[in-house]
Design a protein around this motif. Sequence first.
Motif, short mmCIF file in Angstrom:
data_model
loop_
_atom_site.label_atom_id
_atom_site.label_comp_id
_atom_site.label_asym_id
_atom_site.label_seq_id
_atom_site.Cartn_x
_atom_site.Cartn_y
_atom_site.Cartn_z
N ASN A 85 -3.12 24.37 44.77
CA ASN A 85 -4.00 23.49 44.02
C ASN A 85 -3.38 22.10 43.92
OD1 ASN A 85 -5.65 22.19 42.22
ND2 ASN A 85 -5.32 23.58 40.52
N PRO A 86 -3.88 21.12 44.65
CA PRO A 86 -3.27 19.78 44.62
C PRO A 86 -3.56 19.01 43.34
CG PRO A 86 -5.22 19.72 45.98
CD PRO A 86 -5.03 21.16 45.58
N TYR A 87 -4.46 19.52 42.50
CA TYR A 87 -4.79 18.86 41.23
C TYR A 87 -3.88 19.32 40.10
CZ TYR A 87 -9.20 17.85 43.66
OH TYR A 87 -10.14 17.42 44.57
N GLU A 88 -3.03 20.29 40.36
CA GLU A 88 -2.19 20.87 39.32
C GLU A 88 -1.14 19.87 38.86
OE1 GLU A 88 0.08 25.17 38.62
OE2 GLU A 88 -0.28 24.41 40.64
N LEU A 89 -0.84 19.85 37.57
CA LEU A 89 0.07 18.85 37.02
C LEU A 89 1.53 19.28 37.06
CD1 LEU A 89 -1.72 17.38 33.88
CD2 LEU A 89 -1.12 16.19 35.98
N GLN B 167 -4.91 20.78 35.08
CA GLN B 167 -5.23 20.07 36.32
C GLN B 167 -6.01 18.81 35.97
OE1 GLN B 167 -7.80 22.30 38.96
NE2 GLN B 167 -9.02 23.12 37.29
N VAL B 168 -6.01 17.87 36.93
CA VAL B 168 -6.63 16.58 36.69
C VAL B 168 -7.73 16.33 37.71
CG1 VAL B 168 -4.71 15.49 35.50
CG2 VAL B 168 -4.76 15.50 38.01
N ASP B 169 -8.39 15.18 37.55
CA ASP B 169 -9.58 14.88 38.33
C ASP B 169 -9.30 14.11 39.61
OD1 ASP B 169 -8.80 12.53 37.17
OD2 ASP B 169 -10.80 11.93 36.52
N ARG B 170 -8.05 13.95 39.98
CA ARG B 170 -7.73 13.27 41.23
C ARG B 170 -6.47 13.88 41.82
NH1 ARG B 170 -4.12 7.89 40.34
NH2 ARG B 170 -3.72 8.41 42.51
#
Length: 837
Positions: free
Chosen positions: A801-805, A783-786
Amino acid sequence: MKRTRIKAGFRILLWTLFCLAALSACSDGDNTSTDGDDAPDGDAETDGDGPDGDTDGDSDTADGDSEDAEVEDEAESDEEWNGEGYPPPEFVFEVRTPPAQEADTLFSQEFPDKFWTADRLPSLDVRVLAAVNGMVYAGTPEGLYVKAPQQTEFIQGSSYGAVVDIADQTYSGKTVVAFDAAVLLKSETSPPDELLEFPAGGIIAVSTDRGVLAVATTGGVYVWKSETWEFVLDSDGYAIRDMLLANGEDYIYLATDEGLVSLCDCAFQEPIIDEHPARKLSRCGENKYVLALEDGLGMYDQTGEQSVYTMIPAEKEALPTDDLLDVTCDESGEEVLIGHATGATLYRLDGAHTDHYVSRRWIADDRVPAVALGADGGRWLGTGAGATRIHIEERTLAEKETVFDATVPYFFRMDGFVASDGGTADPEDDWDALELHDKDNDGLWTQMMIGGWCFAYAATGEEKYYQYARKAMDNMFLQIDIPAVDFEAAGMNRGFITRSLVRDDEGAVYSDKSTRDNWHPVTYEGHDYYWKDDTSSDELAGHYFGFPVFYDLCAKTDEEREEVASYAADLARYIIEGDYVLIDLDGERTFHGHWNPETISIAVDDMGVCMENGYSLEACAEARYGGGWLNSLEILGHMLAAYHMTGDEAFYDAYLYLADDNRYSEVAMASEETLTIVNPSIANHSDHELAMLAYTTLIRYEAHPERRARWIESLDFLYEYERPERNPWWAAVQALSGGADPAAADAVRTLREIPDDLREWGVNNSHRKDAELIAPDRFGDDQVDRVFPFDEIRTMWWNGNPYELVTGGDGRGRQAPTAWLLPYYMGLYSGLIVPAE
């Protein structure tokens, strides 16, 4: 908001150790994900990110009013309750003019027009694209294909072999197309086409400017003069990739493996920049050029006295990714369209806006070797499996709602369940081919949409929303009526609510339950049913959202209100009789159906005290670090809602017993110790969704102003962590509940960004460099920070999870429109969204 983080590391370590010892406590409720399984059989993966969450754990893991708020009380009382005796049951707290609002004005939305089949584009391996003279040209190994503005498909424009390049300008009014050993001057009217043969072969690029025509080859550059090709430049060892003429043949710019090279007065100059291999060149206004580089976007400006070269890298606040394959610029010189080895990007040179296209939502294949910007505003993206034209349409959210509303009938199952998703055998199947299946949380998803429709009915007065909600509510009654047949036959009380039902007219959806565990056959009012046991606390969070909102905003008569109230009361009374656990048909507690003090408030003081009192590490950690917070919010709201609808003081007594005697009012306060909120490695997005349902109910029916201020303070704490997700439903809950700034602009932005296409396309954003990796999520996924724009990630439900890549499916699954409609309707009702005049 200032927060202390003392001993946070210890708490995280303790939680991690606890997770290793008891994985279920870190899991995502009992919801079953739909986002990874697009097969039409309805079985879902259990990664916890789709609308059904996961099946192996419990989602219960774990202020003040706005001064500008206009409080509307259904009791229409001039004074708030003073706290003596019982509050007026009819009390409702809601904010209809939140401190932040956003008007529903026109906005631009992107839509893909896909040329992915031979009937629309006979050769799908697109290597070159160009928009010239209002026409779009696609170069493939099989030849040239042309599309006029009024046509819906490409037609063949030549058969001279593989196209290697197409010039961005015309020569003698004709489009210039390069093949390996010839240049075609293509005329769409008259005079006829001309073919300029190039006997040496090896053509790499072609360009024309001010009456000059030139080709670049492996050996150098040739100019067409006096009916022949004249050699003007030796390649001198440079590996030429592309070429542009400027001011006729005064300047020849070459994109090479060593950088941008300029030829002036027929003599090589040093590369303008030599550490960035260049692949493609394009004009970007008068004497300005852009380059597709391996590691960024090059910009060369020759308009001033001194040439200026800059590069935009792939990083935060810049390009989403590097490895550029092709580039083109719009006529204004403000926007650049880029094809990458993975995806495509529309980038404004002032940095004000960026669109990134990846996945089959937009393109047939993620490698994009060809791009073009059409005179019609279309953004053309060519891949090895077809081309896409991305076009822009102006619309309002109200107009967008009609599109999603039109899909609603396809998601009704068994006459009233609102399915979370469905599936088709092929992604391109039409809506009539959609197949629906039962899910463990059918009641939860249906009640969420019931609430949404009742907000819509109250905001607009449109009868169809009432009819939708009434149809769905009938099935919610069946969820109690049908298991009651078995419970009463066993000498048990009525009130248990099933996870889901199937009916004898549903084919295999019904018949396969005969061999499934947890399903019970019942004959009721002329139909045979199966009902499912082991109901979770998750489902009840939905029921006590939908029942009271229907009671307040949809029910038209006293009789209808009494009917809804009676079912909500049966369920609440059954919970109280079971000592705040949900007792199943076998006389045992369901696995996740518990709101009792022995699981909720045991660690309210300290983990050490909890364990000294004989509770396990697992039980104490769940109560302290998230589970107690969520389940206390839920059960307190359940009791208040039941009291509101019935006026039965027993429900308010139960509320006080839990809130005060058992200190649920302390446990329900989110804090830095609520690790399922504050720690990205543990954050439980399914719990956040359930909490928003619970906060809505609890704050809405809390008549005591001081206690309500505490609930709003707890909601504010959660929302502060959730705010970067730009979740429109969270914003609507925040607005209606009187919380701090609900970020109306972000909410409307997200509603605008969400695609109309509800298919579950797999999206892999692991190539992106405009965000930073943080610790993996609770499933170990990157996952990322934005949060990227919502049209650049998978089709979202709000428990994911909207941060998941990396996530999603193959397009055969389709999500119900609930995730868009509920926040839109709640936003309208709360005043967060102001309708266009």
